[in-house]
Enzyme design. Structure first.
Site, PDB file in Angstrom:
ATOM      1  N   ASP A  15       3.445  -5.224 -15.507  1.00 39.65           N
ATOM      2  CA  ASP A  15       3.102  -4.274 -14.452  1.00 39.65           C
ATOM      3  C   ASP A  15       3.691  -2.911 -14.778  1.00 39.65           C
ATOM      4  OD1 ASP A  15       2.537  -2.999 -12.035  1.00 39.65           O
ATOM      5  OD2 ASP A  15       4.287  -3.849 -11.031  1.00 39.65           O
ATOM      6  N   SER A  45       4.674  -5.473  -3.694  1.00 43.37           N
ATOM      7  CA  SER A  45       4.443  -4.039  -3.769  1.00 43.37           C
ATOM      8  C   SER A  45       5.150  -3.312  -2.623  1.00 43.37           C
ATOM      9  CB  SER A  45       2.937  -3.763  -3.788  1.00 43.37           C
ATOM     10  OG  SER A  45       2.669  -2.440  -4.175  1.00 43.37           O
ATOM     11  N   TYR A  46       4.429  -2.527  -1.800  1.00 44.19           N
ATOM     12  CA  TYR A  46       5.085  -1.820  -0.695  1.00 44.19           C
ATOM     13  C   TYR A  46       5.597  -2.795   0.367  1.00 44.19           C
ATOM     14  CZ  TYR A  46       6.345   2.005   2.364  1.00 44.19           C
ATOM     15  OH  TYR A  46       7.077   2.882   3.129  1.00 44.19           O
ATOM     16  N   HIS A  93       1.150  -6.846 -11.604  1.00 37.66           N
ATOM     17  CA  HIS A  93       1.720  -6.439 -10.324  1.00 37.66           C
ATOM     18  C   HIS A  93       1.605  -7.551  -9.290  1.00 37.66           C
ATOM     19  CE1 HIS A  93       3.142  -3.413  -7.514  1.00 37.66           C
ATOM     20  NE2 HIS A  93       2.130  -3.641  -6.707  1.00 37.66           N
ATOM     21  N   GLY A 103       0.816  -1.203   0.000  1.00 36.00           N
ATOM     22  CA  GLY A 103       0.000   0.000   0.000  1.00 36.00           C
ATOM     23  C   GLY A 103       0.857   1.264   0.000  1.00 36.00           C
TER      24      GLY A 103
END
Length: 476
Positions: free
Chosen positions: A391, A191-192, A443, A95
């Protein structure tokens, strides 16, 4: 220690709890005894579950800070067969502010996925619990069902406290599930979580070096399309968008001038303006998976690059780009909350896939975690980095730039890897790190290429190279 009367009372309480669970009576209680709480956390049949499963699963809360009453929600799903012999794998979404239940469990690697009616579940044929015990955490507080009774905590989240709370969660969780103390343990995410995973790994390594007991037996970590180094991630992102024909020459030039040196979190207003232009040029596509349909039910998808919001498509039984909508309906159901032992008095009243409050108020985010990689490579952890090659948020070019910056010697040649006779992607082994690309994945690699993601996990857990053979490989 309990005296005989106390032990008898505990056993009677446990019997009642187990009887209620056997009869399908939902129990929402708290016990100071960890083993009793483990039994209370066991989940029966979920709303919309029309099939039986051959494994146990548990959900509930683990308090990570008594003073502020911070508690993280978890969902633990045992391996399909012989869980006592299988490793423990933790999954974290990023996020920052996105739920690992929403994405990791409900549409990626977990067994329980949600049908388009938003009420019925189906069994994921490529769930990672085929080969491991799976643990999902909604982290930090304010995400998903996790909460703090100190409201200021939701406005002061950051990388440092997230790692500290996650470490405390694990230490407390293995007290509740002592059968997993010392079990081979791996961390995964995307991701994060490219920040969360190595930072938590670092915290565990430091804790273990200072502790006599190695309750958390960390063996390695695996991250996908991971935010790693702001400079290289931006450089690779803009190059990918330009080379894929998604943005103009002029915008590409401006992005390199105004954004390459900016942080991914809280970038400058001038950079944001150019990112808005890039989003307009992309059009109504899903930047997390550029060749698959967008979810038009959610409205225009412009401005997503600037917001970094985790809105994604979905491929499972049939491609459904609106899967986030299904999760929102399902996990807001009172019946689902009851089945998962959600503390409705403390948890956010409205469950969200990603918390805007948490993301907008993120405090500390280092511009790079490459120094953490260097430290953990030297510690001997098994480290794998994945990248879906469609992605446009943290693309394969970004990942390759970051890995190149580590200046690691290679082991053997770059080569294609195969799954059932088809090229699944390409791979390169380095001293201390393995890179694996996944052909046609966006992603979220396990979302768009679930079978290939499970194949990668099997090789990762076994510590073996990705197959370079055309020979058909079985699913076993």
């Amino acid at each position: 220690m309990f005296n005989s009367r106390g032990l008898l009372a505990l056993n009677l309480f446990t019997i009642v709890v187990l009887l209620n669970l056997h009869l399908g009576i939902l129990v929402s209680s708290f016990s100071n005894d960890p083993l009793t709480q483990q039994k209370l956390d066991r989940v029966g049949k979920l709303p919309g579950q029309t099939f039986n499963v051959g494994f146990e699963h548990y959900s509930g809360y683990v308090t990570v800070n008594k003073e502020s009453e911070r508690a993280l929600f978890y969902w633990f799903i045992e391996a399909l067969e012989d869980p006592d012999s299988k490793p423990l794998v933790l999954w974290l979404n990023g996020g920052p502010g996105c739920s690992s239940i929403a994405f990791g469990e409900a549409e990626e690697i977990g067994p329980f996925h949600i049908k388009p009616d938003s009420k019925t579940l189906y069994l994921n044929p490529y769930s990672w619990n085929q080969v491991a015990n799976l643990l999902f955490i909604d982290s930090p507080v304010g995400v998903g069902y996790s909460y703090s009774n100190t409201s200021s905590d939701l406005l002061s989240n950051g990388d440092k406290r997230t790692a500290e709370d996650s470490l405390q969660f694990l230490l407390n969780w293995v007290e509740r599930f002592p059968q997993y103390k010392g079990r081979d343990f791996y961390i995964s995410g995307e991701s994060y979580a490219g920040h969360y995973v190595p930072q938590l790994s670092q915290a565990i390594v430091k804790h273990n070096s200072a502790s006599k007991e190695k309750a958390i037996n960390l063996k390695g970590y695996l991250v996908g399309n991971a935010l790693t180094d702001d400079h290289h991630d931006h450089l690779g992102l803009f190059q990918f968008m330009w080379s894929a024909g998604l943005i103009s020459d002029e915008t590409y030039k401006l992005l390199n001038e105004l954004c390459v040196s900016q942080p991914f979190i809280h970038s400058s207003s001038s950079c944001d303006k150019v990112l808005d232009i890039a989003s307009e040029e992309l059009g109504d596509i899903d930047p997390y998976s550029i060749y698959t349909p967008a979810c038009h039910a959610n409205g225009s998808q412009t401005n997503q690059l600037r917001k970094r919001k985790h809105i994604v498509g979905h491929i499972s039984q049939k491609y459904d780009p609106c899967t986030e909508k299904h999760s929102i309906v399902y996990f807001n159901s009172p019946e689902v909350k009851q089945a998962l032992h959600v503390n409705v008095d403390c948890a956010p009243s409205i469950w969200e896939t990603c918390s805007e409050v948490v993301g907008a108020n993120w405090k500390d985010s280092p511009i790079s975690v490459l120094d953490v990689y260097q430290e953990l490579i030297e510690s001997g952890l098994r480290i794998w980095v994945l990248s879906g090659d469609t992605d446009a948020v943290i693309p394969i070019t970004s990942t390759r730039y970051s890995i190149d910056a580590l200046k690691l010697p290679t082991r053997g040649p770059w080569h294609a890897w195969y799954d059932d006779g088809e090229v699944g992607g390409w791979t390169q082994e380095y001293d201390g790190l393995t890179f694996v690309s996944v052909r046609g994945a966006g992603h979220e690699v396990p979302l768009h290429r679930p079978k290939q993601a499970l194949t990668i996990l099997k090789s990762f857990l076994a510590g073996s190279s990705m197959s370079s053979s055309l020979k058909l490989v079985s699913d076993s």
